[in-house]
Design an enzyme around this catalytic site. Structure first.
Site, PDB file in Angstrom:
ATOM      1  N   GLY A  15       0.824  -1.209   0.000  1.00 51.55           N
ATOM      2  CA  GLY A  15       0.000   0.000   0.000  1.00 51.55           C
ATOM      3  C   GLY A  15       0.857   1.256   0.000  1.00 51.55           C
ATOM      4  CB  ALA A  16       4.263   1.791  -1.293  1.00 50.12           C
ATOM      5  CG  ASN A  17      -1.013   3.532  -3.912  1.00 48.99           C
ATOM      6  OD1 ASN A  17      -0.973   2.357  -3.566  1.00 48.99           O
ATOM      7  ND2 ASN A  17      -2.131   4.225  -3.950  1.00 48.99           N
ATOM      8  N   GLY A  58      -1.128   7.651   1.732  1.00 49.72           N
ATOM      9  CA  GLY A  58      -1.238   7.621   3.185  1.00 49.72           C
ATOM     10  C   GLY A  58       0.041   7.214   3.890  1.00 49.72           C
ATOM     11  N   GLY A  87       1.667   4.434   3.834  1.00 45.48           N
ATOM     12  CA  GLY A  87       2.620   3.724   2.978  1.00 45.48           C
ATOM     13  C   GLY A  87       3.491   4.673   2.175  1.00 45.48           C
ATOM     14  CE1 TYR A 105      -9.443  -1.149   9.659  1.00 45.23           C
ATOM     15  CE2 TYR A 105     -10.149  -0.177  11.742  1.00 45.23           C
ATOM     16  CZ  TYR A 105      -9.231  -0.264  10.708  1.00 45.23           C
ATOM     17  OH  TYR A 105      -8.105   0.532  10.727  1.00 45.23           O
ATOM     18  CB  SER A 158      -5.830   0.479  13.672  1.00 39.65           C
ATOM     19  OG  SER A 158      -7.095   0.179  14.201  1.00 39.65           O
TER      20      SER A 158
END
Length: 306
Positions: free
Chosen positions: A20-22, A24, A26, A173, A148
């Protein structure tokens, strides 16, 4: 003041994979790691969004960035991604299990699992197991799994993990975030027992401003949540600040396997990184082992031999 990216040790010669590096957390984690000379493999579900983020970072003078396609909701994609890392690089120093989904309506993964459990936990479980052989002989090799504060409300619905009988998107979640920290601790225990030098840690960002909140609201049309986020806005910290606990866990020499880091102020909502307690259920070794066994059975047919 507390620990900041200025305190990060040199990462020259090291290779990190960030899921998820793209966007936030990440994206900010990637930005910080490359600023210290790390080569970062940006593992993203959308090649288009990944390339846009990569171009943005390269435009600011960054080097050492590669892009990998990774759909954590598809265990075949997870196995393919792990093989690609092995073929292209043959080694890995840091794995940051960062990507996540938050509270969408009930949907299923490619293999038919509830999507939050699949993406937040099972995909990362399978990816980590596949990549560990590449980390074995690397000094200071670490796996950091991002959880989280929802972990503290999480309950493992052992008889209904996929929400088939009853689905509450927030409970699902919280369950997936509890699973993250249970996995991180159990992995560290197993690594130590096997004599491996790789260490596993967990981290949570507190209240960080990312695209998780607007995406969740857009997916459900929940105006009450949109209002709540607006009212809570002054408490939110930036994604860059929210990424500090996972960066600390990944790079600080003082951080040890089995530890869990989060923000230090307002009950873990914001502030500099500090070691934080984990959810009570995550301390129960029998529950952790049970989750491991279930996770293996759900992912074993799609595992990648690297």
């Amino acid at each position: 003041m507390g620990w900041t990216t200025e305190d990060m040790p040199d990462q020259q010669g090291r290779i990190a994979l960030v899921t998820g590096a793209n966007s936030g957390l990440g994206l900010e984690t990637t930005r910080a790691l490359i600023s210290r000379g790390c080569t970062v493999l940006m593992a993203c579900r959308s090649a288009r969004k990944g390339e846009a983020a990569r171009s943005q970072l390269l435009g600011s003078g960054a080097a050492g960035l590669d892009l990998l396609e990774l759909d954590l909701s598809d265990l075949t994609s997870v196995a393919r991604c792990a093989r690609e890392v092995a073929e292209r690089y043959g080694r890995l120093d840091l794995l940051i299990n960062n990507a996540g989904l938050m509270a969408p309506p009930r949907m299923l993964s490619r293999q038919g699992y509830e999507l939050q459990f699949a993406v937040n936990h099972l995909g990362h479980f399978a990816l980590t197991k596949a990549l560990l052989p590449l980390m074995d002989d690397r000094p200071q090799a670490r796996v950091v799994t991002v959880t989280s504060g929802a972990q503290y409300f999480g309950v493992m619905a052992w008889d209904d993990l996929q929400g088939e009988q009853r689905y509450d998107r927030w409970k699902a979640y919280s369950q997936s975030k509890l699973a993250n920290v249970m996995f991180a601790l159990e992995l560290n225990q197993r690594l130590q027992a096997s004599g491996s030098a790789v260490r596993s840690l967990a981290a949570h960002p507190g209240l960080a401003r990312t695209n998780l909140q607007p995406v969740s609201v857009a997916a459900t049309g929940a105006w009450q949540e949109a209002l709540a986020y607006r009212l809570m806005d002054p408490l939110f910290q930036s994604a860059a600040q929210g990424a500090l606990p996972q960066l600390y866990a990944a790079t600080a020499s003082e951080a040890q396997g089995g530890e869990h880091y989060g923000p230090s102020q307002l009950g873990g909502l914001r502030g500099a990184p500090k070691q934080q307690p984990v959810a009570r259920a995550a301390k129960d070794q029998n529950l952790r082992q049970r989750l491991w066994t279930v996770s293996e059975s759900l992912t074993e047919h799609h595992s990648a031999a690297v």
